[in-house]
Design an enzyme around this catalytic site. Structure first.
Site, PDB file in Angstrom:
ATOM      1  N   ASP A   1       0.852  -1.223  -0.043  1.00  0.00           N
ATOM      2  CA  ASP A   1      -0.008  -0.068  -0.028  1.00  0.00           C
ATOM      3  C   ASP A   1       0.754   1.320  -0.029  1.00  0.00           C
ATOM      4  OD1 ASP A   1      -2.433  -0.998  -0.060  1.00  0.00           O
ATOM      5  OD2 ASP A   1      -2.991  -0.950   2.219  1.00  0.00           O
TER       6      ASP A   1
ATOM      7  N   MET B   1      -8.274   9.877   8.533  1.00  0.00           N
ATOM      8  CA  MET B   1      -8.706  10.367   7.223  1.00  0.00           C
ATOM      9  C   MET B   1      -9.533  11.493   7.265  1.00  0.00           C
ATOM     10  SD  MET B   1      -9.721   6.484   5.504  1.00  0.00           S
ATOM     11  CE  MET B   1      -9.804   5.572   7.166  1.00  0.00           C
TER      12      MET B   1
ATOM     13  N   LYS C   1      -2.735   2.602  -3.080  1.00  0.00           N
ATOM     14  CA  LYS C   1      -3.864   3.154  -2.628  1.00  0.00           C
ATOM     15  C   LYS C   1      -3.601   4.363  -1.878  1.00  0.00           C
ATOM     16  CE  LYS C   1      -6.775   0.399  -1.224  1.00  0.00           C
ATOM     17  NZ  LYS C   1      -7.813  -0.564  -0.433  1.00  0.00           N
TER      18      LYS C   1
END
Ligand SMILES: C[S@@+](CC[C@H](N)C(=O)[O-])C[C@H]1O[C@@H](n2cnc3c(N)ncnc32)[C@H](O)[C@@H]1O
Length: 414
Positions: free
Chosen positions: A196, A333, A218
């Site tokens: 990732d 996030m 990602k």
């Protein structure tokens, strides 16, 4: 025997063969244990023998060494604290043309026992110019490197048709030192690594050139491979007999979609294991000087994904509960929706002055820390150009950062 002359390293098959150890103290005991592990038929000769010998499958003669004790032996160890006895054993061995390791005098020995590090089928034996302490320090370093995967301990190439498998490995938040020993070891064994964007990238540069590295890349904005494509890829490579390491940032099961990959493997009948990782939710605040709990400040914390605007339909987090609930809120996030998240928390009851920290690129050399309050954090973050990845910490524990820094400065000044 000349000190500069090089010796000839060799491994001996001692299974079922007679070996004589002369001496009954701790050195003799260590030698005897090693010989027993190798399957040797050991006879120990010494007037005084440590009690631990009673637990070993060896023959013990409680008397002084005498000529003839070495008859029929393939190897001898002279490990008494009497140099004259050791010399007599060595001389007896020489006459019979068998090897003798003298514990007291490496230079007068015909054989040396190395310090040994073992890992699976790999054995590393170390000698260091007759200095056992130096050899054992080296052995410890090698054993550590074998265990943590930093030595090229790759398996032999798999035979065609042999089953592959998938390991979902948590790589930690970015500092390459924060991967687990189990994760590091699997990485060293991998045939294929699917990484990732937030996985510790430095570790990839240490892989063997023949390892296939797939950059799944990602990130919130750039999906090089879709989740379905990643699932299909890891299953396909494992079915081809490969050991696939799916290297993820933080912990695989904390907003990492590791559960989906595990399900894909199980559905496809591919063996998989998960290696938990150090999650950014806890480690990134820690590196920034913020413990997520602290006695007398807070007893609980919640980790929440704020990738959706709290006011948008489909947002699943219970912002009402989070506004009143856990002492520390860790938001992942959250950069894109920081303004509406902070406003929502204040609107629902968190004091506007609640301290907030925003930590970008935590645990890496690029780490940046911004401290603010709920009412000001969105504007402050925008002004400082904060970008993902960042962890947002909301709660009084944030104050500990300044407290720790102040005390540290005092100590330095003192
Ligand atoms: C998709 S989540 C994956 C979390 C990961 N599984 C974990 O346990 O840390 C990605 C988010 O984790 C946080 N994150 C991961 N690594 C970070 C780092 N080094 N510094 C700051 N935040 C990080 C950010 O909030 C980022 O947007």
């Amino acid at each position: 025997m000349g000190a500069t002359m090089s010796r000839y390293p060799i491994e001996l098959e001692l299974h079922g063969r007679a070996v004589v150890v002369v001496g009954g103290g701790q050195v003799a005991l260590r030698r005897t244990r090693g010989l027993v592990e190798a399957g040797a038929r050991v006879t120990v000769v010494a007037p005084d023998v440590a009690g631990e010998f009673d637990e070993l499958p060896v023959t013990v003669h409680r008397r002084r060494y005498r000529d003839g004790d070495l008859d029929g032996a393939w190897l001898a160890h002279a490990a008494t604290d009497d140099p004259a006895v050791n010399a007599a054993v060595a001389a007896g061995a020489e006459r019979r043309r068998i090897w003798c390791a003298r514990a007291d005098d490496a230079a007068a020995s015909s054989a040396w026992t190395p310090a040994v590090a073992r890992h699976g089928e790999v054995t590393v034996a170390v000698t260091a110019g007759g200095d056992p302490a130096r050899a054992s320090r080296l052995r410890e370093a090698i054993a550590g490197a074998l265990a943590d995967g930093s030595l090229p301990l790759r398996r032999r190439r798999k035979r065609a048709g042999q089953a592959g498998s998938v390991a979902l490995v948590g790589g930690g938040p970015g500092d390459p030192g924060l991967i687990t020993v189990a994760g590091r070891r699997l990485l060293a064994d991998a045939d294929v690594v699917v990484a990732d964007k937030l996985a510790p990238r430095e570790l990839l540069s240490q892989l063997d050139p023949e390892v296939e590295v797939v950059d799944a890349g990602k990130s919130p904005h750039a999906h090089n491979l879709s989740q379905d494509q990643i699932n299909a890829l890891i299953v396909e490579r494992a079915r081809a007999g490969k050991l696939v390491v799916r290297l993820k940032g933080g912990d695989p099961y904390v907003f990492g979609r590791g559960g989906e990959e595990a399900l894909a493997c199980v559905r496809a009948g591919v063996p998989f294991q998960v290696v938990p990782g150090v999650t950014s939710a806890v480690a990134v605040p820690a590196y920034a000087g913020i413990p997520v709990t602290h006695r007398g400040v807070t007893q609980d914390f919640a980790v929440v994904s704020a990738h959706l605007d709290p006011t948008a339909p489909g947002a699943m987090a219970d912002w009402d509960a989070l506004a009143h609930g856990p002492g520390t809120l860790i938001l992942l996030m959250a950069v894109a929706h920081l303004e509406s998240v902070a406003a929502e928390l204040v609107k629902r009851g968190r004091p506007a002055r609640t301290p907030v920290a925003v930590i970008q690129d935590g645990t890496t050399p690029r780490q940046r820390v911004l401290t603010s309050t709920l009412e000001r954090v969105a504007a402050d973050a925008a002004r400082h150009g904060v970008e993902p990845p960042a962890v947002v910490v909301v709660g009084d524990v944030v104050r500990l950062r300044a407290e720790l820094a102040r005390l540290r400065d005092q100590l330095v000044a003192a």
